[in-house]
Design a protein around this motif. Structure first.
Motif, PDB file in Angstrom:
ATOM      1  N   ALA A 170      52.436  36.198  43.839  1.00 37.66           N
ATOM      2  CA  ALA A 170      51.881  34.998  43.199  1.00 37.66           C
ATOM      3  C   ALA A 170      52.244  34.956  41.724  1.00 37.66           C
ATOM      4  O   ALA A 170      52.554  33.890  41.166  1.00 37.66           O
ATOM      5  CB  ALA A 170      50.363  34.969  43.375  1.00 37.66           C
ATOM      6  N   MET A 171      52.223  36.122  41.073  1.00 38.53           N
ATOM      7  CA  MET A 171      52.607  36.204  39.671  1.00 38.53           C
ATOM      8  C   MET A 171      54.066  35.775  39.490  1.00 38.53           C
ATOM      9  O   MET A 171      54.409  35.016  38.573  1.00 38.53           O
ATOM     10  CB  MET A 171      52.405  37.631  39.169  1.00 38.53           C
ATOM     11  CG  MET A 171      52.417  37.813  37.674  1.00 38.53           C
ATOM     12  SD  MET A 171      52.263  39.567  37.211  1.00 38.53           S
ATOM     13  CE  MET A 171      50.713  39.989  38.007  1.00 38.53           C
ATOM     14  N   MET A 172      54.936  36.274  40.385  1.00 38.93           N
ATOM     15  CA  MET A 172      56.346  35.923  40.313  1.00 38.93           C
ATOM     16  C   MET A 172      56.564  34.434  40.596  1.00 38.93           C
ATOM     17  O   MET A 172      57.402  33.782  39.962  1.00 38.93           O
ATOM     18  CB  MET A 172      57.154  36.746  41.314  1.00 38.93           C
ATOM     19  CG  MET A 172      57.184  38.236  41.043  1.00 38.93           C
ATOM     20  SD  MET A 172      57.908  38.634  39.437  1.00 38.93           S
ATOM     21  CE  MET A 172      56.443  39.079  38.524  1.00 38.93           C
ATOM     22  N   THR A 184      52.182  36.593  29.924  1.00 32.47           N
ATOM     23  CA  THR A 184      51.349  37.717  29.490  1.00 32.47           C
ATOM     24  C   THR A 184      51.164  38.729  30.611  1.00 32.47           C
ATOM     25  O   THR A 184      51.266  39.946  30.397  1.00 32.47           O
ATOM     26  CB  THR A 184      49.976  37.210  29.021  1.00 32.47           C
ATOM     27  OG1 THR A 184      50.159  36.311  27.924  1.00 32.47           O
ATOM     28  CG2 THR A 184      49.090  38.359  28.590  1.00 32.47           C
ATOM     29  N   PHE A 185      50.885  38.239  31.816  1.00 33.62           N
ATOM     30  CA  PHE A 185      50.674  39.154  32.941  1.00 33.62           C
ATOM     31  C   PHE A 185      51.973  39.871  33.306  1.00 33.62           C
ATOM     32  O   PHE A 185      51.958  41.046  33.672  1.00 33.62           O
ATOM     33  CB  PHE A 185      50.130  38.376  34.136  1.00 33.62           C
ATOM     34  CG  PHE A 185      48.795  37.759  33.878  1.00 33.62           C
ATOM     35  CD1 PHE A 185      47.648  38.537  33.859  1.00 33.62           C
ATOM     36  CD2 PHE A 185      48.669  36.401  33.624  1.00 33.62           C
ATOM     37  CE1 PHE A 185      46.408  37.978  33.610  1.00 33.62           C
ATOM     38  CE2 PHE A 185      47.439  35.832  33.380  1.00 33.62           C
ATOM     39  CZ  PHE A 185      46.301  36.622  33.366  1.00 33.62           C
ATOM     40  N   LEU A 186      53.079  39.168  33.187  1.00 33.30           N
ATOM     41  CA  LEU A 186      54.367  39.808  33.446  1.00 33.30           C
ATOM     42  C   LEU A 186      54.646  40.874  32.381  1.00 33.30           C
ATOM     43  O   LEU A 186      55.149  41.961  32.687  1.00 33.30           O
ATOM     44  CB  LEU A 186      55.470  38.749  33.428  1.00 33.30           C
ATOM     45  CG  LEU A 186      56.694  38.995  34.312  1.00 33.30           C
ATOM     46  CD1 LEU A 186      56.284  39.079  35.760  1.00 33.30           C
ATOM     47  CD2 LEU A 186      57.707  37.887  34.117  1.00 33.30           C
ATOM     48  N   PHE A 187      54.298  40.575  31.155  1.00 37.06           N
ATOM     49  CA  PHE A 187      54.476  41.520  30.048  1.00 37.06           C
ATOM     50  C   PHE A 187      53.583  42.749  30.220  1.00 37.06           C
ATOM     51  O   PHE A 187      54.022  43.884  30.043  1.00 37.06           O
ATOM     52  CB  PHE A 187      54.177  40.794  28.733  1.00 37.06           C
ATOM     53  CG  PHE A 187      54.036  41.679  27.538  1.00 37.06           C
ATOM     54  CD1 PHE A 187      55.121  42.348  27.008  1.00 37.06           C
ATOM     55  CD2 PHE A 187      52.799  41.844  26.922  1.00 37.06           C
ATOM     56  CE1 PHE A 187      54.982  43.172  25.894  1.00 37.06           C
ATOM     57  CE2 PHE A 187      52.648  42.655  25.809  1.00 37.06           C
ATOM     58  CZ  PHE A 187      53.753  43.316  25.299  1.00 37.06           C
ATOM     59  N   LEU A 188      52.322  42.533  30.587  1.00 39.67           N
ATOM     60  CA  LEU A 188      51.403  43.645  30.793  1.00 39.67           C
ATOM     61  C   LEU A 188      51.776  44.469  32.020  1.00 39.67           C
ATOM     62  O   LEU A 188      51.510  45.672  32.070  1.00 39.67           O
ATOM     63  CB  LEU A 188      49.969  43.117  30.936  1.00 39.67           C
ATOM     64  CG  LEU A 188      49.376  42.422  29.709  1.00 39.67           C
ATOM     65  CD1 LEU A 188      48.004  41.857  30.032  1.00 39.67           C
ATOM     66  CD2 LEU A 188      49.293  43.383  28.525  1.00 39.67           C
ATOM     67  N   ARG A 189      52.388  43.836  32.992  1.00 40.08           N
ATOM     68  CA  ARG A 189      52.824  44.527  34.215  1.00 40.08           C
ATOM     69  C   ARG A 189      54.130  45.275  33.993  1.00 40.08           C
ATOM     70  O   ARG A 189      54.597  45.983  34.879  1.00 40.08           O
ATOM     71  CB  ARG A 189      53.019  43.484  35.324  1.00 40.08           C
ATOM     72  CG  ARG A 189      53.173  44.037  36.733  1.00 40.08           C
ATOM     73  CD  ARG A 189      51.861  44.475  37.300  1.00 40.08           C
ATOM     74  NE  ARG A 189      51.966  44.730  38.724  1.00 40.08           N
ATOM     75  CZ  ARG A 189      52.249  45.920  39.260  1.00 40.08           C
ATOM     76  NH1 ARG A 189      52.448  46.958  38.474  1.00 40.08           N
ATOM     77  NH2 ARG A 189      52.311  46.067  40.565  1.00 40.08           N
TER      78      ARG A 189
END
Length: 414
Positions: A203-205, A42-47
């Motif tokens: 960290a997300m990656m 989700t965070f990757l999608f929103l980013r």
């Protein structure tokens, strides 16, 4: 003579965790993996960096081949899942660093860097797997299962590793959800608050990398990207709030992994990864059709309601101005509300509503002249009640202006 067990019975047993220890662990591991993949994706999608997961996934393949060769070279079991996952993690991290370096140090865009890293690493991995298949130790290694996922030959220890990996990824996601949310929506504001956006991005990656590596055995590197993207896209159809989207995406991913693993247990001849992805896609189609905010059905209902309101308004204005009405839908709407008779003559209620519609129309003509350069002049769509746009004092002032204008016209006529 024993009664044969049907695939449906096996599927139900797998759902109830009664199809054996390995099947139960695979289902739990796939469910945890789906939760982590859906929520983390989700965070990757929103980013707006969803394609990065594709590069990470394809960059794992050389690591799998190199880890196998290294373990065999040292006399170890080349099929050890921990060793293979460690090798794929190092290879994926190298691919991620390559994407970051190309993006920051050259003029190439991120999508170009992703395409280059993805193709080169994946091509190198295919070459390594081809070489491994020519070795006596490699012919039965089963490394091709990392392409599309396979749980048929999974050992108890492998299932435990995957379950633990999925659980740790979920815990990491819970701990980092707030800073990742800030960076996903507004990196500038996050930096102003003192957050290190580059570290949070990293960290997300790394979280996506951990989910990708953990999911190799179940989903496969080709399709793990779908588990990172499809649940967030489905969840986005249901809510506008980030926390809700994360929870829904985790639920969609968890259900996809759990149900897909159960179906795979009932049909062991089919690859696990595609089944999980197909379950996720089925949930996406349901969301696309029935989500209350952005679903196709909800959009069709909103369009129909708007169409009916528009025809009602235009019909009332036509009645007020004494204009004939020929449109079948307009006539149908007015008849259904009792505003006109079957012979198209307005009823008493129709004349009252038509008068109100005409007064509102004239009021907004005056309001547009008064607020010509104000956003208010663009807020009137012809359907919104005037009291929802203007205050009572404004309406009273406009009515005084209309009355004065009408008095002036009567005086000029005389």
């Amino acid at each position: 003579m024993p009664v044969p067990i049907t695939p449906f019975e096996v599927f139900v047993s797998a759902l109830l965790l009664q199809a054996g220890y390995n099947a139960a662990l695979v289902a739990i591991g796939a469910g945890l993996l789906g939760i982590a993949a859906g929520a983390g994706g989700t965070f990757l999608f929103l980013r707006k960096r969803a394609l990065v997961s594709d590069a990470i996934a394809h960059a794992t393949l050389p690591g799998v081949g190199i880890a196998f060769l290294v373990m065999v070279g040292f006399g170890l079991d080349g099929r050890s899942l921990i060793g293979l996952l460690a090798g794929s993690a190092l290879s994926a991290a190298l691919g991620l660093l390559c994407v970051e370096w190309i993006t920051r140090r050259t003029r190439l865009a991120e999508d170009t860097a992703i395409g280059a890293v993805l193709s080169v690493f994946f091509g190198f991995g295919i070459v390594l797997l081809t070489v491994i298949q020519t070795l006596s130790q490699g012919r039965q290694a089963g490394l091709e299962g990392f392409l599309l996922g396979s749980t048929a030959g999974m050992l108890y220890q492998d299932a435990v590793v995957i379950a633990l990996g999925g659980a740790l990824a979920v815990l990491a996601l819970v701990a980092l959800r707030r800073p990742m949310t800030l960076v996903s929506f507004d990196p500038g504001f996050a930096a102003a608050l003192g957050l290190n956006t580059r570290r949070i991005d990293l960290a997300m990656m790394l979280l996506v990398l951990a989910v990708t590596v953990t999911g190799l055995k179940i989903v496969g590197l080709v399709l793990v990207v779908a588990l990172l993207i499809v649940p967030p896209v489905a969840a986005r159809l249901w809510s506008e709030r980030t926390d809700h989207v994360v929870l829904i995406a985790g639920a969609v991913g968890g259900v996809s992994g759990y149900a897909g693993a159960a179906i795979s247990a009932a049909a062991p001849g089919l690859p696990t990864g595609p089944i999980i992805v197909l379950v996720a896609f089925a949930l996406f189609l349901l969301s696309l059709a029935f989500a209350p905010g952005r679903g196709v059905l909800a959009a069709a209902i909103r369009h129909r309601r708007f169409q009916l309101r528009l025809h009602r308004r235009q019909g009332l204005l036509s009645l007020a101005r004494g204009e004939p009405i020929f449109d079948p839908l307009t006539l149908k709407v007015l008849r259904r509300e009792g505003l006109i008779r079957p012979d198209r003559v307005p009823t008493e209620a129709g004349r009252i509503e038509a008068g109100r519609a005409l007064v509102d129309e004239r009021r907004f003509e005056v309001a547009r002249r008064i607020h010509r350069d104000d956003p208010l002049s663009h807020r009137y769509d012809g359907l919104t009640p005037i009291a929802a746009v203007l205050t009572g004092d404004e309406i009273a002032e406009i009515d005084r202006m209309l009355a004065a204008s009408a008095t002036l016209r009567r005086g000029e006529a005389v």
